[in-house]
Design an enzyme around this catalytic site. Structure first.
Site, PDB file in Angstrom:
ATOM      1  N   ASN A  11       1.030  -0.990   0.120  1.00 55.57           N
ATOM      2  CA  ASN A  11      -0.087  -0.001   0.084  1.00 55.57           C
ATOM      3  C   ASN A  11       0.962   1.226  -0.116  1.00 55.57           C
ATOM      4  O   ASN A  11       1.650   1.583   0.986  1.00 55.57           O
ATOM      5  CB  ASN A  11      -0.898  -0.077   1.296  1.00 55.57           C
ATOM      6  CG  ASN A  11      -2.046   0.972   1.357  1.00 55.57           C
ATOM      7  OD1 ASN A  11      -2.369   1.213   2.510  1.00 55.57           O
ATOM      8  ND2 ASN A  11      -2.492   1.551   0.060  1.00 55.57           N
ATOM      9  N   CYS A  71      -5.170   5.954   8.440  1.00 57.11           N
ATOM     10  CA  CYS A  71      -4.338   5.415   7.703  1.00 57.11           C
ATOM     11  C   CYS A  71      -3.287   4.356   8.036  1.00 57.11           C
ATOM     12  O   CYS A  71      -2.352   4.950   8.865  1.00 57.11           O
ATOM     13  CB  CYS A  71      -3.978   6.084   6.500  1.00 57.11           C
ATOM     14  SG  CYS A  71      -2.877   5.335   5.187  1.00 57.11           S
ATOM     15  N   GLY A  72      -3.814   3.119   8.347  1.00 57.44           N
ATOM     16  CA  GLY A  72      -2.984   2.206   8.825  1.00 57.44           C
ATOM     17  C   GLY A  72      -1.509   1.972   8.489  1.00 57.44           C
ATOM     18  O   GLY A  72      -0.613   2.089   9.083  1.00 57.44           O
ATOM     19  N   ASN A  73      -1.602   1.490   7.139  1.00 63.06           N
ATOM     20  CA  ASN A  73      -0.064   1.380   6.492  1.00 63.06           C
ATOM     21  C   ASN A  73       0.782   2.582   6.381  1.00 63.06           C
ATOM     22  O   ASN A  73       1.639   2.611   6.541  1.00 63.06           O
ATOM     23  CB  ASN A  73      -0.212   0.782   5.261  1.00 63.06           C
ATOM     24  CG  ASN A  73      -0.694  -0.742   5.218  1.00 63.06           C
ATOM     25  OD1 ASN A  73      -0.393  -1.516   5.763  1.00 63.06           O
ATOM     26  ND2 ASN A  73      -1.650  -1.020   4.425  1.00 63.06           N
ATOM     27  N   HIS A 151     -15.508   0.967   7.679  1.00 56.58           N
ATOM     28  CA  HIS A 151     -15.040  -0.333   6.943  1.00 56.58           C
ATOM     29  C   HIS A 151     -16.272  -1.160   7.157  1.00 56.58           C
ATOM     30  O   HIS A 151     -17.114  -1.116   8.002  1.00 56.58           O
ATOM     31  CB  HIS A 151     -13.912  -0.970   7.574  1.00 56.58           C
ATOM     32  CG  HIS A 151     -12.710  -0.422   7.717  1.00 56.58           C
ATOM     33  ND1 HIS A 151     -11.752  -0.396   6.315  1.00 56.58           N
ATOM     34  CD2 HIS A 151     -12.371   0.686   8.252  1.00 56.58           C
ATOM     35  CE1 HIS A 151     -10.670   0.455   6.629  1.00 56.58           C
ATOM     36  NE2 HIS A 151     -10.916   1.212   7.784  1.00 56.58           N
ATOM     37  N   ASN A 182     -14.991   1.903   2.981  1.00 52.16           N
ATOM     38  CA  ASN A 182     -13.901   0.884   2.684  1.00 52.16           C
ATOM     39  C   ASN A 182     -14.669  -0.403   2.708  1.00 52.16           C
ATOM     40  O   ASN A 182     -15.389  -0.551   3.654  1.00 52.16           O
ATOM     41  CB  ASN A 182     -12.601   1.176   3.625  1.00 52.16           C
ATOM     42  CG  ASN A 182     -12.038   2.535   3.514  1.00 52.16           C
ATOM     43  OD1 ASN A 182     -11.547   2.781   2.652  1.00 52.16           O
ATOM     44  ND2 ASN A 182     -11.998   3.187   4.533  1.00 52.16           N
ATOM     45  N   GLU A 200     -10.805   0.228  -1.451  1.00 55.37           N
ATOM     46  CA  GLU A 200     -10.566   1.426  -0.499  1.00 55.37           C
ATOM     47  C   GLU A 200     -11.527   2.651  -1.114  1.00 55.37           C
ATOM     48  O   GLU A 200     -11.273   2.858  -2.331  1.00 55.37           O
ATOM     49  CB  GLU A 200      -9.251   1.771  -0.466  1.00 55.37           C
ATOM     50  CG  GLU A 200      -8.377   1.020   0.367  1.00 55.37           C
ATOM     51  CD  GLU A 200      -7.316   1.674   0.814  1.00 55.37           C
ATOM     52  OE1 GLU A 200      -7.127   2.881   1.001  1.00 55.37           O
ATOM     53  OE2 GLU A 200      -6.228   1.023   1.099  1.00 55.37           O
ATOM     54  N   ARG A 201     -12.243   3.224  -0.025  1.00 58.18           N
ATOM     55  CA  ARG A 201     -12.907   4.542  -0.666  1.00 58.18           C
ATOM     56  C   ARG A 201     -11.713   5.452  -0.969  1.00 58.18           C
ATOM     57  O   ARG A 201     -10.802   5.642  -0.315  1.00 58.18           O
ATOM     58  CB  ARG A 201     -13.398   5.002   0.901  1.00 58.18           C
ATOM     59  CG  ARG A 201     -14.122   6.425   0.539  1.00 58.18           C
ATOM     60  CD  ARG A 201     -14.603   6.977   1.943  1.00 58.18           C
ATOM     61  NE  ARG A 201     -13.728   6.919   3.007  1.00 58.18           N
ATOM     62  CZ  ARG A 201     -13.959   7.523   4.097  1.00 58.18           C
ATOM     63  NH1 ARG A 201     -15.054   7.964   4.526  1.00 58.18           N
ATOM     64  NH2 ARG A 201     -12.934   7.715   5.201  1.00 58.18           N
ATOM     65  N   CYS A 209      -4.151  -2.599   3.521  1.00 58.02           N
ATOM     66  CA  CYS A 209      -4.924  -1.763   4.116  1.00 58.02           C
ATOM     67  C   CYS A 209      -4.975  -1.947   5.707  1.00 58.02           C
ATOM     68  O   CYS A 209      -5.607  -2.951   5.859  1.00 58.02           O
ATOM     69  CB  CYS A 209      -6.472  -1.372   3.573  1.00 58.02           C
ATOM     70  SG  CYS A 209      -7.277  -0.263   4.474  1.00 58.02           S
ATOM     71  N   GLY A 210      -4.027  -1.140   6.140  1.00 55.10           N
ATOM     72  CA  GLY A 210      -4.106  -1.355   7.709  1.00 55.10           C
ATOM     73  C   GLY A 210      -5.287  -1.169   8.518  1.00 55.10           C
ATOM     74  O   GLY A 210      -5.585  -2.054   9.480  1.00 55.10           O
ATOM     75  N   GLY A 212      -8.297  -1.334   7.330  1.00 52.05           N
ATOM     76  CA  GLY A 212      -9.068  -2.642   7.033  1.00 52.05           C
ATOM     77  C   GLY A 212      -8.815  -3.820   7.564  1.00 52.05           C
ATOM     78  O   GLY A 212      -9.895  -4.506   7.990  1.00 52.05           O
TER      79      GLY A 212
HETATM   80  N1  LIG Z   1      -4.863   2.480   2.899  1.00 56.39           N
HETATM   81  C1  LIG Z   1      -5.040   2.910   4.318  1.00 56.39           C
HETATM   82  C2  LIG Z   1      -6.766   3.137   4.477  1.00 56.39           C
HETATM   83  C3  LIG Z   1      -6.888   4.240   3.839  1.00 56.39           C
HETATM   84  C4  LIG Z   1      -8.494   4.779   4.149  1.00 56.39           C
HETATM   85  C5  LIG Z   1      -8.917   5.457   3.018  1.00 56.39           C
HETATM   86  N2  LIG Z   1      -9.270   4.892   1.819  1.00 56.39           N
HETATM   87  C6  LIG Z   1     -10.352   6.003   3.457  1.00 56.39           C
HETATM   88  O1  LIG Z   1     -11.034   6.771   2.932  1.00 56.39           O
HETATM   89  O2  LIG Z   1     -10.648   5.699   5.015  1.00 56.39           O
HETATM   90  C7  LIG Z   1      -4.773   1.879   5.527  1.00 56.39           C
HETATM   91  O3  LIG Z   1      -3.831   1.161   5.382  1.00 56.39           O
HETATM   92  O4  LIG Z   1      -5.365   1.944   6.496  1.00 56.39           O
END
Ligand SMILES: N[C@H](CCC[C@H](N)C(=O)O)C(=O)O
Length: 270
Positions: A11, A71-73, A151, A182, A200-201, A209-210, A212
């Site tokens: 990611n 955003c986790g990652n 999520h 998401n 992902e949204r 997706c961390g 997620g």
């Molecule tokens: N890739 C991200 C999540 C981004 C979330 C984003 N897509 C949203 O609109 O919430 C992760 O690692 O958590």
């Protein structure tokens, strides 16, 4: 404009050190840099900014320019960046996000972060257990979890055969989710191992997706499918999620973060 390309199990985001750079329009910049043909190529843009309440602040923008609270990652990569580039002089520190202050623990080798654990806070259930939405006349039972961003977790078999390009947007833009969502598609392999794909949204299918993975592990525990420690296998690699459900109620995400390259980007025509 100097940037650093980093990835957390595939990611990938463009990171800007806003202790040194100023970003006038991050929404437009995210769309520009995310383009994998006319830009740098990424799942979005992440700003590493000064903070009055923590060691730094993270702001995250999806590839479509929409901003997300968490955003986790991304936060693992932010932790690695500030540690490796000595913006902090400790292996435990705090990052301010729009989903609250997150506590980071660095595992280092030769003064470089190789593994990062993030306290993702207390997960929030945002649906009945379970709840169904209708897509093309078919019921999809999901569990709604927020870890600062929304999520919808859907359990199924054979996720590799899933037509994510169709079901992903159907979930993302469904009227049930006024702020979009998401969505994660989970194949439970055992009581401590799940496989996952994610739509992902604002970015579409990503390799990981961390938030997620965190939400999916919580949904797996809540529905009695797994124990509190879950190994999550994503397209780009694995994360370990531990939900300290009996004591603090906090959920912890552990995984790698990698700096891919540094560069300069001309934003004069932005
Ligand atoms: N890739 C991200 C999540 C981004 C979330 C984003 N897509 C949203 O609109 O919430 C992760 O690692 O958590």
């Amino acid at each position: 404009m100097k940037f650093t390309k980093m990835q957390g199990i595939g990611n990938d985001y463009v990171y800007i050190n806003c202790f040194e750079e100023t970003v006038p329009d991050p929404v437009e910049l995210s769309k520009l840099v995310s383009d994998r043909h006319f830009g740098i190529g990424s799942d979005g843009l992440i700003l590493i900014c000064p903070s009055k309440v923590a060691d730094c602040r993270m702001r995250m923008f999806n590839a479509d320019g929409s901003e997300s609270a968490m955003c986790g990652n991304g936060i693992r990569c932010v932790g690695k960046y500030v540690f490796d580039h000595k913006l902090v002089d400790k292996a435990e520190f705090d990052v301010e996000t729009d989903a609250g202050i997150k506590h980071i623990k660095i595992t280092e080798e030769n003064n470089k972060a190789v593994k990062i654990t993030v306290d993702m806070g207390i997960p929030e259930v945002t649906s009945t257990l379970p709840e169904a939405i209708v897509i093309d006349g078919k019921d999809y039972e999901f569990i709604g979890i927020s870890v600062g961003n929304p999520h919808a977790v859907y359990f199924m078999d054979h996720i590799d055969e899933l037509d994510l390009e169709s079901i992903g947007p159907a979930f993302e833009f469904h009227e049930r989710f006024p702020e979009r969502t998401n969505s994660e598609y989970i194949e439970v392999k055992s009581r401590d191992y799940i496989r996952m794909r994610v739509w992902e949204r604002g970015s579409g299918e990503t390799w990981a997706c961390g938030t997620g993975a965190t939400a999916s592990a919580v949904a797996s525990v809540l529905s009695g499918r797994t124990e509190n420690t879950v190994e999550v296998e994503l397209k780009g690699g694995n994360l370990t999620i531990f939900w300290d459900r009996e004591k603090s109620g906090h959920v912890f995400m552990t995984g790698p973060a990698v700096e891919v390259f540094e560069g300069e980007f001309d934003i004069t025509n932005l």
